[in-house]
Design an enzyme around this catalytic site. Structure first.
Site, PDB file in Angstrom:
ATOM      1  N   LEU A  37     -31.722  37.901   6.319  1.00  0.00           N
ATOM      2  CA  LEU A  37     -32.275  39.566   6.761  1.00  0.00           C
ATOM      3  C   LEU A  37     -33.701  39.720   6.382  1.00  0.00           C
ATOM      4  CD1 LEU A  37     -29.007  41.789   6.606  1.00  0.00           C
ATOM      5  CD2 LEU A  37     -30.011  40.593   8.916  1.00  0.00           C
ATOM      6  N   GLY A  90     -37.186  39.665  -0.941  1.00  0.00           N
ATOM      7  CA  GLY A  90     -37.597  40.593  -1.900  1.00  0.00           C
ATOM      8  C   GLY A  90     -38.257  40.072  -2.905  1.00  0.00           C
ATOM      9  N   GLY A  91     -38.557  40.992  -4.016  1.00  0.00           N
ATOM     10  CA  GLY A  91     -39.268  40.012  -5.262  1.00  0.00           C
ATOM     11  C   GLY A  91     -38.472  39.087  -5.976  1.00  0.00           C
ATOM     12  N   GLY A 141     -35.288  37.878  -4.517  1.00  0.00           N
ATOM     13  CA  GLY A 141     -34.430  36.988  -3.868  1.00  0.00           C
ATOM     14  C   GLY A 141     -34.330  37.773  -2.478  1.00  0.00           C
ATOM     15  N   CYS A 142     -33.419  36.966  -1.824  1.00  0.00           N
ATOM     16  CA  CYS A 142     -33.087  37.403  -0.294  1.00  0.00           C
ATOM     17  C   CYS A 142     -32.088  38.465  -0.057  1.00  0.00           C
ATOM     18  CB  CYS A 142     -32.858  36.122   0.504  1.00  0.00           C
ATOM     19  SG  CYS A 142     -34.330  34.865   0.511  1.00  0.00           S
ATOM     20  N   LYS A 202     -27.511  41.650  -0.974  1.00  0.00           N
ATOM     21  CA  LYS A 202     -28.916  41.293  -1.740  1.00  0.00           C
ATOM     22  C   LYS A 202     -28.329  40.350  -2.865  1.00  0.00           C
ATOM     23  CE  LYS A 202     -32.081  44.570  -2.645  1.00  0.00           C
ATOM     24  NZ  LYS A 202     -32.622  45.496  -3.648  1.00  0.00           N
ATOM     25  N   ASP A 209     -41.023  52.942  -5.094  1.00  0.00           N
ATOM     26  CA  ASP A 209     -41.406  51.931  -4.160  1.00  0.00           C
ATOM     27  C   ASP A 209     -41.126  52.187  -2.606  1.00  0.00           C
ATOM     28  OD1 ASP A 209     -42.444  49.402  -3.829  1.00  0.00           O
ATOM     29  OD2 ASP A 209     -40.565  48.247  -4.139  1.00  0.00           O
TER      30      ASP A 209
END
Length: 344
Positions: free
Chosen positions: A51, A54-55, A57-58, A73, A170
């Site tokens: 989907l 990120g820093g 992983g996926c 995640k 963030d």
């Protein structure tokens, strides 16, 4: 925990998994989900189920028993930073329950890899909706205002109703997720901190270029006004359809704030820089009001920025009643008149 997720009572969903007690400030019990179950649910983490990335992983779409779809995640926690972010996110989200914050369903672990399981947000992120293949075509003016209002509500909950208060640290369009009805929810709490943390001003500088408040970038000074700055950048993305930082040349970048600021306060220029997708669907008066809010949010001096509560109250009259605001829209013609409360 009695909370509804896609029509399923969460308590019964979580009851299927081993509930273990993790170290949590309030001692919340968080469901541990077997790794093999997640492996099967994601078709061995097949790339077709990705989907987003990120820093560390996926994020994968997963189909659990009972035809329930969730998001998983996957974090490579071989580094200390990744492990810390995982623990931080699970710890915080286990104690945060709000309609505009993504719902944590459980977690898992396998070797150096950690997994966080959330409710699935069918329309993915605001970043994908605005800057992906559709270029914001699904987002009308009113829908964008609703997303801004939902985001403000989520932030207000973190800043004003959590004890101690939470600074997200963030906030960005890729961390604002949208469900099937485009309800917006804040996600990715790996960098979030609680206000009053002893090491708040000694934190490693983190965040995303274009969203980081100048005082945090220059002096490492972090407050809830840092989140307000990032919210202002998201508001500019919604208005202009532009990314927060755009490349001008190989070694040159320009921030949306620097580029837009002179034009945001000029009523003759402002309509010309608005995202063409929404030009025909907006009320000009409302555009000027939202631009004024965005300008305040991205002020270089944090004390000049409003509290997120003030931002929230200025957006409510601009969002139709059926989308969670107080604006009554006439059956035909432009939106009904409304005003921002004075003092903002």
């Amino acid at each position: 925990m009695k909370s509804y997720f896609n029509g399923v009572v969460l308590s019964s969903f979580l009851g299927k998994f081993t509930s273990v007690r993790m170290v949590s400030k309030k001692g919340s019990a968080i469901s541990f989900i077997e790794y093999k179950l997640l492996e099967k649910a994601t078709d061995s983490f097949h790339e077709s189920n990705i989907l987003g990335e990120g820093g560390f992983g996926c994020v994968y779409k997963a189909k659990l028993d009972d035809n329930l779809h969730v998001a998983v995640k996957k974090l490579d926690c071989a580094t200390q930073d990744a492990g810390r972010e995982f623990e931080n996110e699970v710890d915080l989200l286990s104690n945060i329950h709000h309609p505009n914050v993504v719902c944590l369903l459980g977690y898992s672990a396998h070797d150096d890899t950690r997994f966080i399981v959330y409710e699935l947000m069918e329309n993915r992120s605001l970043d994908i909706q605005l800057h992906g293949p559709s270029h914001g075509s699904a987002l009308t003016w009113h829908m964008r205002m609703k997303i801004a209002l939902d985001t403000a509500r989520g932030l207000e909950y973190l800043h004003e109703h959590c004890n101690p208060a939470v600074i997200h640290r963030d906030l960005k369009s890729s961390n604002i997720l949208l469900d099937s009805k485009f309800n917006a929810k804040l996600s990715d709490f790996g960098l979030a901190i609680t206000d009053g943390s002893q090491n708040k001003n000694n934190l490693k500088l983190s965040g995303t270029l274009g969203y980081v408040a100048p005082e945090y970038l220059l002096d490492g000074k972090l407050t809830d006004k840092s989140d307000v700055y990032a919210f202002g950048v998201v508001l500019l993305e919604l208005l202009l359809g532009r990314r927060p930082v755009e490349k001008l040349a190989p070694a040159q970048c320009q921030s949306i704030v620097t580029w837009a600021m002179p034009q945001l306060t000029d009523r003759s220029k402002l309509p010309n820089i608005v995202d063409p997708v929404i030009k025909s669907t907006m009320d000009l008066k409302h555009l000027y009001q939202v631009a004024a809010v965005a300008v305040l949010c991205v002020q270089p001096e944090p004390s000049y920025r409003p509290l997120i509560t003030d931002v929230l109250h200025s957006l409510i009259p601009l969002v139709p009643v059926e989308l969670g605001g107080t604006l009554r829209v006439a059956p035909s013609g432009p939106p009904a008149d409304s005003t921002i409360p004075s003092g903002h």
